[in-house]
Design a protein around this motif. Structure first.
Motif, PDB file in Angstrom:
ATOM      1  N   GLU A   1      49.187  44.000  42.406  1.00 37.44           N
ATOM      2  CA  GLU A   1      48.199  44.925  41.851  1.00 37.44           C
ATOM      3  C   GLU A   1      46.760  44.552  42.170  1.00 37.44           C
ATOM      4  O   GLU A   1      45.862  45.380  42.027  1.00 37.44           O
ATOM      5  N   HIS A   2      46.512  43.320  42.567  1.00 39.10           N
ATOM      6  CA  HIS A   2      45.137  42.831  42.664  1.00 39.10           C
ATOM      7  C   HIS A   2      44.823  42.329  44.071  1.00 39.10           C
ATOM      8  O   HIS A   2      45.714  41.940  44.815  1.00 39.10           O
ATOM      9  N   THR A   3      43.521  42.339  44.404  1.00 41.98           N
ATOM     10  CA  THR A   3      43.035  41.697  45.625  1.00 41.98           C
ATOM     11  C   THR A   3      41.892  40.757  45.232  1.00 41.98           C
ATOM     12  O   THR A   3      41.342  40.841  44.134  1.00 41.98           O
ATOM     13  N   MET A   4      41.499  39.918  46.164  1.00 47.49           N
ATOM     14  CA  MET A   4      40.419  38.970  45.883  1.00 47.49           C
ATOM     15  C   MET A   4      39.047  39.654  45.794  1.00 47.49           C
ATOM     16  O   MET A   4      38.065  39.011  45.457  1.00 47.49           O
ATOM     17  N   TYR A   5      38.968  40.950  46.064  1.00 45.46           N
ATOM     18  CA  TYR A   5      37.706  41.665  45.850  1.00 45.46           C
ATOM     19  C   TYR A   5      37.254  41.557  44.400  1.00 45.46           C
ATOM     20  O   TYR A   5      36.056  41.615  44.109  1.00 45.46           O
ATOM     21  N   GLU A   6      38.198  41.423  43.493  1.00 47.26           N
ATOM     22  CA  GLU A   6      37.863  41.436  42.071  1.00 47.26           C
ATOM     23  C   GLU A   6      36.887  40.334  41.689  1.00 47.26           C
ATOM     24  O   GLU A   6      36.117  40.486  40.751  1.00 47.26           O
ATOM     25  N   PHE A   7      36.893  39.238  42.437  1.00 47.74           N
ATOM     26  CA  PHE A   7      36.024  38.123  42.073  1.00 47.74           C
ATOM     27  C   PHE A   7      34.596  38.349  42.552  1.00 47.74           C
ATOM     28  O   PHE A   7      33.652  37.786  41.994  1.00 47.74           O
ATOM     29  N   GLY A   8      34.414  39.158  43.562  1.00 53.29           N
ATOM     30  CA  GLY A   8      33.065  39.489  43.988  1.00 53.29           C
ATOM     31  C   GLY A   8      32.438  40.519  43.080  1.00 53.29           C
ATOM     32  O   GLY A   8      31.223  40.569  42.921  1.00 53.29           O
ATOM     33  N   ARG A   9      33.262  41.341  42.461  1.00 51.63           N
ATOM     34  CA  ARG A   9      32.750  42.443  41.654  1.00 51.63           C
ATOM     35  C   ARG A   9      32.767  42.148  40.161  1.00 51.63           C
ATOM     36  O   ARG A   9      32.015  42.741  39.405  1.00 51.63           O
TER      37      ARG A   9
ATOM     38  N   ILE B   1      34.030  35.338  37.508  1.00 53.84           N
ATOM     39  CA  ILE B   1      35.176  34.433  37.467  1.00 53.84           C
ATOM     40  C   ILE B   1      35.516  33.957  36.053  1.00 53.84           C
ATOM     41  O   ILE B   1      36.563  33.339  35.855  1.00 53.84           O
ATOM     42  N   ALA B   2      34.657  34.239  35.073  1.00 55.92           N
ATOM     43  CA  ALA B   2      34.873  33.722  33.720  1.00 55.92           C
ATOM     44  C   ALA B   2      36.229  34.153  33.178  1.00 55.92           C
ATOM     45  O   ALA B   2      36.585  35.339  33.210  1.00 55.92           O
ATOM     46  N   GLY B   3      36.980  33.187  32.694  1.00 56.64           N
ATOM     47  CA  GLY B   3      38.289  33.453  32.134  1.00 56.64           C
ATOM     48  C   GLY B   3      39.387  33.572  33.164  1.00 56.64           C
ATOM     49  O   GLY B   3      40.564  33.716  32.803  1.00 56.64           O
ATOM     50  N   ARG B   4      39.018  33.523  34.447  1.00 56.82           N
ATOM     51  CA  ARG B   4      40.026  33.655  35.516  1.00 56.82           C
ATOM     52  C   ARG B   4      39.986  32.458  36.463  1.00 56.82           C
ATOM     53  O   ARG B   4      40.474  32.541  37.591  1.00 56.82           O
TER      54      ARG B   4
ATOM     55  N   ILE C   1      43.194  31.448  38.239  1.00 58.90           N
ATOM     56  CA  ILE C   1      43.616  32.183  39.434  1.00 58.90           C
ATOM     57  C   ILE C   1      42.991  31.547  40.672  1.00 58.90           C
ATOM     58  O   ILE C   1      43.654  31.364  41.698  1.00 58.90           O
ATOM     59  N   LEU C   2      41.719  31.187  40.568  1.00 58.04           N
ATOM     60  CA  LEU C   2      41.045  30.545  41.695  1.00 58.04           C
ATOM     61  C   LEU C   2      41.647  29.174  41.989  1.00 58.04           C
ATOM     62  O   LEU C   2      41.795  28.787  43.157  1.00 58.04           O
ATOM     63  N   GLN C   3      41.993  28.445  40.946  1.00 54.93           N
ATOM     64  CA  GLN C   3      42.641  27.145  41.159  1.00 54.93           C
ATOM     65  C   GLN C   3      43.973  27.327  41.884  1.00 54.93           C
ATOM     66  O   GLN C   3      44.289  26.595  42.825  1.00 54.93           O
ATOM     67  N   ALA C   4      44.734  28.335  41.452  1.00 58.27           N
ATOM     68  CA  ALA C   4      46.017  28.609  42.110  1.00 58.27           C
ATOM     69  C   ALA C   4      45.790  29.041  43.556  1.00 58.27           C
ATOM     70  O   ALA C   4      46.548  28.653  44.463  1.00 58.27           O
TER      71      ALA C   4
ATOM     72  N   LYS D   1      52.806  32.594  36.375  1.00 57.42           N
ATOM     73  CA  LYS D   1      52.334  32.046  37.643  1.00 57.42           C
ATOM     74  C   LYS D   1      51.595  33.128  38.424  1.00 57.42           C
ATOM     75  O   LYS D   1      51.780  34.324  38.193  1.00 57.42           O
ATOM     76  N   VAL D   2      50.755  32.677  39.345  1.00 56.08           N
ATOM     77  CA  VAL D   2      50.029  33.603  40.213  1.00 56.08           C
ATOM     78  C   VAL D   2      50.708  33.583  41.573  1.00 56.08           C
ATOM     79  O   VAL D   2      50.863  32.520  42.175  1.00 56.08           O
ATOM     80  N   ARG D   3      51.129  34.756  42.035  1.00 55.14           N
ATOM     81  CA  ARG D   3      51.784  34.870  43.332  1.00 55.14           C
ATOM     82  C   ARG D   3      50.854  35.598  44.301  1.00 55.14           C
ATOM     83  O   ARG D   3      50.282  36.631  43.954  1.00 55.14           O
ATOM     84  N   PHE D   4      50.723  35.044  45.500  1.00 57.23           N
ATOM     85  CA  PHE D   4      49.836  35.611  46.509  1.00 57.23           C
ATOM     86  C   PHE D   4      50.648  36.194  47.660  1.00 57.23           C
ATOM     87  O   PHE D   4      51.778  35.785  47.917  1.00 57.23           O
ATOM     88  N   CYS D   5      50.045  37.144  48.341  1.00 58.78           N
ATOM     89  CA  CYS D   5      50.704  37.823  49.457  1.00 58.78           C
ATOM     90  C   CYS D   5      49.654  38.097  50.528  1.00 58.78           C
ATOM     91  O   CYS D   5      48.568  38.610  50.226  1.00 58.78           O
TER      92      CYS D   5
END
Length: 252
Positions: free
Chosen positions: A118-126, A129-132, A135-138, A169-173
């Protein structure tokens, strides 16, 4: 026109659908991306199918992709199998199609299963990062595993990294994988891989710290290299006037 179709031998049920794509692409499907290339989602055999049509290459690349180097569609197809063999998540490859005109590549398609991330890394630019941070560590650990395995995605940009949370867990693709390199990846190269991402400086410091720890190296050089390559990439984009966001200066 000459049409060359390569179908995953395990997915013969999609043969008729794949062969219909050159005629059906413009009339059917749901467009989810349309810029240089176009991506549509179709339904076939009860399955959501992702079809990417690559922009027709300029003359030199038409010659290169016909005689000297596999096309982007072919590379995406074969690299998908290689990633799967290495236990790296990427959409299941179904087929690719090459259409040649006057003996040269004219247009190509890559067909894969649509993935549920459901998600892409665009979310961190927009969205910050607080509370997430977890996800960045993973993601930093995931990137380190890619590089230790000898996988280097040369277009490691926000839209090409999908993720979802599953059972804690955080799964990446990985998607858009035609620009891959397989082989040794130095730590400095690994830090440079983060350059195309969007986000504030604390995000990149966090990524660099956990990437360094995952690869068992000193943190400070990793932080320095990560920030250097990130700033260099976006400063160059700013000079060209093609930043994809409305900021007064590049991220970080």
């Amino acid at each position: 026109m000459k049409v060359e179709t390569v179908l995953n031998p395990q997915l013969q049920a999609f043969d008729a659908f794949v062969r219909s794509i050159p005629e059906a692409f413009d009339q059917g499907g749901r467009t989810i991306y349309k810029q240089r290339n176009e991506i549509k989602v179709f339904e076939a055999a009860g399955t959501a199918i992702n079809v990417k049509r690559y922009k027709r290459p300029h003359l030199l690349n038409r010659i290169v992709y016909t005689f000297f180097r596999p096309s982007k569609a072919a590379r995406s197809y074969y690299y998908s199998f290689r990633l799967q063999e290495l236990d790296i998540d990427t959409p299941e490859p179904i087929a690719y199609i090459l259409i040649k005109k006057n003996g040269l590549l004219h247009v190509s398609y890559y067909i894969s299963r649509q993935v549920p991330h459901e998600h892409t890394m665009y979310e961190f630019g927009r969205g910050g990062i607080a509370g997430r941070e977890f996800i960045l560590q993973a993601f930093a650990g995931y990137t380190a595993r890619l590089h230790e395995t000898g996988i280097y995605h040369r277009d490691y940009s926000p839209g090409n990294i999908l993720f979802r949370q599953e059972q804690g867990k955080v799964r990446f693709c990985l998607v858009d994988i035609n620009r891959m390199r397989f082989g040794f990846v130095s730590v400095r190269e690994g830090c440079a891989a983060f350059a195309r991402l969007w986000g504030p400086e604390p995000m990149f410091r966090l990524l660099a710290e956990h990437y360094a720890k995952a690869r068992g190296v000193e943190v400070e050089p990793c932080v320095r290299w990560t920030l250097h390559y990130h700033r260099r990439f976006w400063n160059a984009s700013l000079r060209r006037g093609n930043l994809p966001f409305d900021w007064d200066s590049p991220p970080a």
